[in-house]
Design a protein around this motif. Sequence first.
Motif, mmCIF file in Angstrom:
data_model
loop_
_atom_site.group_PDB
_atom_site.id
_atom_site.type_symbol
_atom_site.label_atom_id
_atom_site.label_comp_id
_atom_site.label_asym_id
_atom_site.label_seq_id
_atom_site.Cartn_x
_atom_site.Cartn_y
_atom_site.Cartn_z
ATOM 1 N N GLN A 24 28.781 7.879 -2.408
ATOM 2 C CA GLN A 24 28.971 6.438 -2.602
ATOM 3 C C GLN A 24 30.326 6.167 -3.274
ATOM 4 O OE1 GLN A 24 25.909 4.563 -4.890
ATOM 5 N NE2 GLN A 24 26.707 2.509 -4.571
ATOM 6 N N GLU A 25 30.663 6.951 -4.272
ATOM 7 C CA GLU A 25 31.951 6.773 -4.952
ATOM 8 C C GLU A 25 33.115 7.069 -4.015
ATOM 9 O OE1 GLU A 25 30.722 7.884 -9.542
ATOM 10 O OE2 GLU A 25 31.114 9.509 -8.108
ATOM 11 N N ALA A 26 32.978 8.097 -3.195
ATOM 12 C CA ALA A 26 34.028 8.435 -2.231
ATOM 13 C C ALA A 26 34.210 7.301 -1.220
ATOM 14 C CB ALA A 26 33.697 9.743 -1.516
ATOM 15 N N ALA A 27 33.115 6.711 -0.773
ATOM 16 C CA ALA A 27 33.187 5.597 0.174
ATOM 17 C C ALA A 27 33.866 4.390 -0.461
ATOM 18 C CB ALA A 27 31.784 5.227 0.654
ATOM 19 N N GLU A 28 33.541 4.094 -1.714
ATOM 20 C CA GLU A 28 34.162 2.973 -2.418
ATOM 21 C C GLU A 28 35.654 3.220 -2.644
ATOM 22 O OE1 GLU A 28 34.465 -0.698 -4.441
ATOM 23 O OE2 GLU A 28 33.050 0.110 -3.001
ATOM 24 N N LEU A 29 36.014 4.433 -3.023
ATOM 25 C CA LEU A 29 37.423 4.764 -3.229
ATOM 26 C C LEU A 29 38.199 4.669 -1.915
ATOM 27 C CD1 LEU A 29 39.592 5.610 -5.208
ATOM 28 C CD2 LEU A 29 38.920 7.988 -4.847
ATOM 29 N N LEU A 30 37.597 5.116 -0.837
ATOM 30 C CA LEU A 30 38.227 5.008 0.478
ATOM 31 C C LEU A 30 38.444 3.546 0.847
ATOM 32 C CD1 LEU A 30 39.222 6.307 3.116
ATOM 33 C CD2 LEU A 30 36.848 6.250 3.918
ATOM 34 N N ARG A 34 42.172 1.851 1.413
ATOM 35 C CA ARG A 34 42.556 1.181 2.660
ATOM 36 C C ARG A 34 42.900 -0.283 2.422
ATOM 37 N NH1 ARG A 34 38.332 4.132 6.829
ATOM 38 N NH2 ARG A 34 39.583 6.015 7.100
ATOM 39 N N THR A 35 42.174 -0.936 1.519
ATOM 40 C CA THR A 35 42.483 -2.323 1.179
ATOM 41 C C THR A 35 43.861 -2.416 0.538
ATOM 42 O OG1 THR A 35 40.146 -2.868 0.901
ATOM 43 C CG2 THR A 35 41.738 -4.333 -0.170
ATOM 44 N N ALA A 36 44.156 -1.502 -0.367
ATOM 45 C CA ALA A 36 45.472 -1.490 -1.017
ATOM 46 C C ALA A 36 46.589 -1.255 0.000
ATOM 47 C CB ALA A 36 45.511 -0.420 -2.104
ATOM 48 N N GLN A 37 46.369 -0.357 0.947
ATOM 49 C CA GLN A 37 47.370 -0.118 1.994
ATOM 50 C C GLN A 37 47.598 -1.371 2.825
ATOM 51 O OE1 GLN A 37 45.637 3.320 4.023
ATOM 52 N NE2 GLN A 37 47.461 4.489 3.477
ATOM 53 N N ARG A 38 46.523 -2.058 3.184
ATOM 54 C CA ARG A 38 46.630 -3.269 3.993
ATOM 55 C C ARG A 38 47.396 -4.355 3.247
ATOM 56 N NH1 ARG A 38 43.959 -7.626 3.687
ATOM 57 N NH2 ARG A 38 42.227 -6.746 2.526
ATOM 58 N N ILE A 39 47.072 -4.550 1.975
ATOM 59 C CA ILE A 39 47.739 -5.570 1.166
ATOM 60 C C ILE A 39 49.222 -5.234 1.008
ATOM 61 C CG2 ILE A 39 47.893 -6.534 -1.167
ATOM 62 C CD1 ILE A 39 44.790 -6.303 -1.253
ATOM 63 N N GLU A 40 49.528 -3.965 0.787
ATOM 64 C CA GLU A 40 50.917 -3.541 0.645
ATOM 65 C C GLU A 40 51.693 -3.787 1.942
ATOM 66 O OE1 GLU A 40 53.366 0.331 -0.960
ATOM 67 O OE2 GLU A 40 51.522 0.670 0.152
ATOM 68 N N THR A 41 51.089 -3.459 3.070
ATOM 69 C CA THR A 41 51.749 -3.673 4.365
ATOM 70 C C THR A 41 51.985 -5.154 4.615
ATOM 71 O OG1 THR A 41 50.780 -1.662 5.256
ATOM 72 C CG2 THR A 41 51.552 -3.282 6.848
#
Length: 73
Positions: A24-30, A34-41
């Motif tokens: 569950q923690e790995a899924a949340e971190l993933l 991905r959200t951070a990458q999208r926002i940065e892009t």
Amino acid sequence: MSSRTDLERELGGPLSALDLLSDQEAAELLRMFRTAQRIETEGLTEAVDKVVGALPWPLRTAAKKIMFGNALG
């Protein structure tokens, strides 16, 4: 694939610290990664569009393509 495997791939390979995370923690971190990458892009694309927008109209698309290729939408 599992979230842990996807996370390892996103981070560039297996990391021993990931063994300490639950699935569950790995899924949340993933998801956060991905959200951070999208926002940065999105932010980078917006900034580049503003800079390129200052150029005369005929040069805008060509300048963006020369500088960034297909890396930005």
